[in-house]
Design an enzyme around this catalytic site. Structure first.
Site, mmCIF file in Angstrom:
data_model
loop_
_atom_site.group_PDB
_atom_site.id
_atom_site.type_symbol
_atom_site.label_atom_id
_atom_site.label_comp_id
_atom_site.label_asym_id
_atom_site.label_seq_id
_atom_site.Cartn_x
_atom_site.Cartn_y
_atom_site.Cartn_z
ATOM 1 C CG HIS A 82 -1.785 1.216 1.316
ATOM 2 N ND1 HIS A 82 -2.975 1.290 0.624
ATOM 3 C CD2 HIS A 82 -1.658 2.394 1.969
ATOM 4 C CE1 HIS A 82 -3.547 2.453 0.865
ATOM 5 N NE2 HIS A 82 -2.766 3.140 1.678
ATOM 6 C CG ASP A 161 -11.613 4.291 6.115
ATOM 7 O OD1 ASP A 161 -11.106 5.149 6.857
ATOM 8 O OD2 ASP A 161 -11.337 4.193 4.911
ATOM 9 N NE ARG A 168 -9.507 11.179 8.981
ATOM 10 C CZ ARG A 168 -8.646 10.340 8.401
ATOM 11 N NH1 ARG A 168 -9.026 9.147 8.040
ATOM 12 N NH2 ARG A 168 -7.400 10.698 8.191
ATOM 13 C CB SER A 183 -8.155 5.559 7.541
ATOM 14 O OG SER A 183 -8.489 5.623 6.188
ATOM 15 C CE LYS A 187 -8.798 2.612 3.487
ATOM 16 N NZ LYS A 187 -8.829 4.000 3.122
HETATM 17 N N1 URA Z 1 -5.329 7.016 2.947
HETATM 18 C C1 URA Z 1 -6.359 6.426 3.604
HETATM 19 O O1 URA Z 1 -6.881 5.403 3.184
HETATM 20 N N2 URA Z 1 -6.815 7.013 4.721
HETATM 21 C C2 URA Z 1 -6.282 8.144 5.231
HETATM 22 O O2 URA Z 1 -6.726 8.608 6.256
HETATM 23 C C3 URA Z 1 -5.215 8.741 4.539
HETATM 24 C C4 URA Z 1 -4.758 8.137 3.383
#
Ligand code: URA
Length: 423
Positions: A82, A161, A168, A183, A187
């Site tokens: 990621h 999220d 946010r 967050s 995932k």
């Molecule tokens: N990427 C994400 O998935 N969440 C965040 O809060 C920031 C970057």
């Protein structure tokens, strides 16, 4: 339990329990907790932070809000990767096939981009016919057959999220490390991989502006991983300048192909080799040094490139038909000298205005447009020499881009592409 008591507890820097965090998140999803209450809660977290236990519990609650993908029918250790997001970031398109060509299964879900340029899925969709929404059974079959599949993230992966992130974004609560860590990790863990390599970007083109913050975010995500029994390695990388030579979608796919064909820009190629080495090391339980040798061989003998072709074909894509605009407009140097800085955000904003990225979720992407950087840091240029190109089917005023390149009489000390590796 009372919403006001929970918000007050966080306002007073007290530690919240799993039940209290669950109450807030579940209540927000089912509409009992209103946007203004959640906003206040998120701001209290942004200001006062969270302990590791709280951050783990928030991650857990967000995972539990949706599906958890079961990859257990895929043979071998599944390694995910990621990136926290960068300008010109086409790394996945190179490291995924390289890693798969070493025998490590890549069953990866990626997102679409918002802001900057597109996400990995947008880039892949610039290949005509490429299918990013195949069903789970076929996805798993593909990984068992050819070791790699990249598909679009399902809508029901950590839906809490998704809803919290949208809030946010408009309440100045994006930069909180526990919120970012939970967050991302919710995932990643819901996606089902056994081990994870994180590319944590830091610099002018990233949302982490200092190396210290990037390290803290990395350590938080590694610790969350440990609590879920997932080994995580974080590579803290330089995002002061665009990655590689292109910004766009189709044009970035082309650069990824060039890189897999051993014709990539040196710094970008090295970054890909290092990230793929950590993925292979985790996936095969071998040393990073041995993994590096294996990945380098797969690059040099084009097995990584061939894996990319195989994977694109398997998902219906026509590699000879990538959406890239035909017209090129020159960006000229304003004076003689060395390029000592590049305004990465300005280039990203320009690419976005061309249509390479989305301003809102509903926007369509123009896959064909983009920017090519002909010259990079410490290259010498003469006044009016071509330093880059804008590719677009519409006429473009490139003067706006010339001043994104800072030109000085002396070279600068070149920065490393990798700042740190944290395990
Ligand atoms: N990427 C994400 O998935 N969440 C965040 O809060 C920031 C970057």
């Amino acid at each position: 339990m009372s919403i006001i008591d929970i918000i007050t507890k966080k306002k007073n820097k007290e530690e919240l329990t799993y039940e209290e965090i669950k109450y807030m998140v579940d209540g927000f999803i089912n509409g009992e907790i209103k946007d203004y209450q959640m906003s206040s809660f998120l701001m209290a977290i942004t200001i006062n932070g969270m302990t590791l236990d709280e951050t783990f519990n928030l991650t857990k609650v967000m995972i539990e809000s949706g599906d958890i993908i079961d990859l257990s029918t895929i043979d071998g250790i599944k390694v995910d990767k990621h990136s926290t997001g960068g300008v010109g970031d086409k790394t996945t398109l190179v490291v995924a096939p390289l890693t798969a060509s070493c025998g490590v299964p890549i069953a990866k879900m990626s997102g679409r981009g918002l802001g900057f340029t597109g996400g990995t899925i947008d880039k892949l969709e610039s290949i005509k016919g490429f299918n990013t929404t195949i069903n789970m059974d076929y996805f798993i079959k593909q990984v068992n057959d050819i070791k790699i599949s990249l598909i679009s993230q399902t809508g029901n992966l950590a839906p809490a999220d998704k809803k919290i992130y949208a809030l946010r974004d408009v309440t100045a609560t994006t930069e909180s490390i526990p919120l970012i860590a939970s967050s991302i990790m919710s995932k990643k863990i819901a996606s089902g991989a056994d081990k994870i390599v994180l590319d944590v970007k830091v610099g002018k083109g990233a949302f982490m502006k200092t190396i210290d913050d990037a390290k803290e975010l990395s350590k938080t995500m590694i610790n969350i991983g440990k609590k879920f029994n997932k080994e995580v390695v974080a590579i803290v990388t330089n995002m002061n300048y665009p990655l590689g030579k292109t910004i766009g979608n189709g044009i970035e796919v082309k650069e990824a192909i060039d890189t897999l064909n051993c014709n990539g820009e040196e710094r970008f190629t090295n970054l890909c080799l290092i990230i793929a080495s950590y993925m292979v090391s985790l996936g095969k339980n071998i040393s990073v040094e041995d993994a590096f040798d294996m990945v380098k061989e797969k690059l040099n003998n084009k097995e990584g490139y061939n894996k990319f072709l195989e994977f694109v074909k398997y998902q219906g894509g026509d590699i000879n038909n990538i959406d890239i605009c035909k017209n090129k407009y020159e960006v000229l140097s304003e004076k003689d000298g060395y390029i000592t800085d590049i305004d990465t955000l300005k280039l990203a904003g320009f690419a976005n205005d061309l249509g390479a990225g989305r301003k809102t979720k509903e926007d369509n992407i123009n896959y064909g447009v983009g920017i090519i950087l002909e010259k990079g840091i410490n290259d010498y240029v003469n006044k009016d020499e071509v330093i880059g190109y804008v590719i677009s089917d519409n006429i473009v005023d490139t003067k706006l881009l010339s001043d994104a390149f800072i030109i000085s009489s002396e070279k600068i000390k070149e920065e490393n592409i990798i700042f740190d590796i944290i395990k």
